[in-house]
Enzyme design. Sequence first.
Site, PDB file in Angstrom:
ATOM      1  N   MET A  30      -0.381   2.759   0.308  1.00 26.02           N
ATOM      2  CA  MET A  30       0.277   2.870   1.737  1.00 26.02           C
ATOM      3  C   MET A  30       1.852   2.926   1.331  1.00 26.02           C
ATOM      4  O   MET A  30       2.629   2.958   2.359  1.00 26.02           O
ATOM      5  CB  MET A  30       0.128   1.934   2.648  1.00 26.02           C
ATOM      6  CG  MET A  30      -1.695   2.216   3.268  1.00 26.02           C
ATOM      7  SD  MET A  30      -2.108   1.620   4.781  1.00 26.02           S
ATOM      8  CE  MET A  30      -1.561  -0.185   4.949  1.00 26.02           C
ATOM      9  N   HIS A  37       1.901  -3.118  -7.383  1.00 19.84           N
ATOM     10  CA  HIS A  37       1.172  -1.864  -7.360  1.00 19.84           C
ATOM     11  C   HIS A  37       1.342  -1.256  -8.787  1.00 19.84           C
ATOM     12  O   HIS A  37       0.443  -0.524  -9.373  1.00 19.84           O
ATOM     13  CB  HIS A  37       2.123  -0.715  -6.565  1.00 19.84           C
ATOM     14  CG  HIS A  37       1.552  -0.980  -5.027  1.00 19.84           C
ATOM     15  ND1 HIS A  37       2.614  -1.594  -4.062  1.00 19.84           N
ATOM     16  CD2 HIS A  37       0.410  -0.820  -4.112  1.00 19.84           C
ATOM     17  CE1 HIS A  37       2.223  -1.699  -3.012  1.00 19.84           C
ATOM     18  NE2 HIS A  37       0.684  -1.489  -2.994  1.00 19.84           N
ATOM     19  N   ASP A 151      -6.289  -8.104  -1.468  1.00 23.20           N
ATOM     20  CA  ASP A 151      -7.247  -7.709  -0.331  1.00 23.20           C
ATOM     21  C   ASP A 151      -8.591  -7.998  -0.821  1.00 23.20           C
ATOM     22  O   ASP A 151      -9.339  -6.868  -0.966  1.00 23.20           O
ATOM     23  CB  ASP A 151      -6.703  -6.257  -0.101  1.00 23.20           C
ATOM     24  CG  ASP A 151      -5.153  -5.975   0.411  1.00 23.20           C
ATOM     25  OD1 ASP A 151      -4.868  -7.032   1.371  1.00 23.20           O
ATOM     26  OD2 ASP A 151      -4.498  -5.362  -0.108  1.00 23.20           O
ATOM     27  N   MET A 185       2.270 -10.884  -3.987  1.00 27.30           N
ATOM     28  CA  MET A 185       3.300  -9.722  -3.642  1.00 27.30           C
ATOM     29  C   MET A 185       2.362  -8.848  -2.527  1.00 27.30           C
ATOM     30  O   MET A 185       1.252  -8.642  -2.563  1.00 27.30           O
ATOM     31  CB  MET A 185       3.280  -8.872  -4.995  1.00 27.30           C
ATOM     32  CG  MET A 185       4.157  -9.484  -6.027  1.00 27.30           C
ATOM     33  SD  MET A 185       4.701  -8.468  -7.153  1.00 27.30           S
ATOM     34  CE  MET A 185       5.676  -9.632  -8.236  1.00 27.30           C
ATOM     35  N   SER A 187       3.367  -5.527   0.596  1.00 28.96           N
ATOM     36  CA  SER A 187       4.507  -4.583   0.954  1.00 28.96           C
ATOM     37  C   SER A 187       4.901  -5.326   2.178  1.00 28.96           C
ATOM     38  O   SER A 187       6.105  -5.001   2.633  1.00 28.96           O
ATOM     39  CB  SER A 187       3.887  -3.186   1.408  1.00 28.96           C
ATOM     40  OG  SER A 187       3.257  -2.669   0.301  1.00 28.96           O
TER      41      SER A 187
END
Length: 290
Positions: A30, A37, A151, A185, A187
């Site tokens: 996202m 990432h 996640d 980490m 976002s």
Amino acid sequence: MEQFTTIAEQRAWSRAHQREGKTIAFVPTMGALHAGHLSLIAQAKAAADVVVASIFVNPTQFDNPEDLAAYPRALPADLAMLTAAGVDAVYLPTVGEMYPDGYCTFIEMVGPLTDKLCAVARPGHFRGVCTVVAKLFGAVTPDIAIFGEKDLQQVLIISRMAADLNLPVEVRVGATLRDPDGMAMSSRNARLSPASREKALGLPRGLELANQAFKEGERTGMKLIEIVAGELLVHEGVELDYCDLVKLAGFKEIEHADDACVLAAAVFVDGVRLIDHVHLGSESLPVVIE
Ligand code: PAF
């Protein structure tokens, strides 16, 4: 790096590469990219001939419009990072491309993966995640797709969805990366002020302290949860959304910890929602980068 905004363009690019016998690894995001990432991208590069990333802030997975509006967006910096990381193509669909007028199909998972933790705390969240990921798979047609372990519930759900729907993609997990202070980490960390971040550090600290207690013999779930809560609830502006002990086999909530279980928590820190978990008994929090 090629950039596509339509399903047709992305699919044509993917098909052309697959016709040449090339494999595609896909990293859906996202945006508001960080080193976590980039480690998924590095894993993707090692796994396949070409790499596609996507950036799409998916409205259907937000249960709260304010959270959607506040989600960090950083497209120019993201594109620079993906180019530098050697990504071959980035898929940047618009909301209208993904959900045109008249759109009415959603994927709803039932069962143990979606009756606890974030599924309860954020109603509709995983319906939106499953739907968008299946749609992204339809556009990118990857051979491999990589999701971050931070996640955890999400990656378990996506993996199950791919198996249940016979989607021709192999779902892989990339390790959680942590900042030197222990924060996983994310976002969303970009939304924390320095003072909020100090409070948020209670999350990885609490999980690690609970893990220490587990290693020293504590097995009572409530005691382990109290350790996490104790590191967080001492601060104003901090609210524990959930903290639960879950056995990975069968994804069942349990009251007594054993070796193959996870202590998972979600917390609001000055309005920013953060999640983290620890595999009890593992030596330390996974992968730290300096
Ligand atoms: O983890 C995320 O960034 C999102 O949930 C995902 C998988 C890209 C779907 O929107």
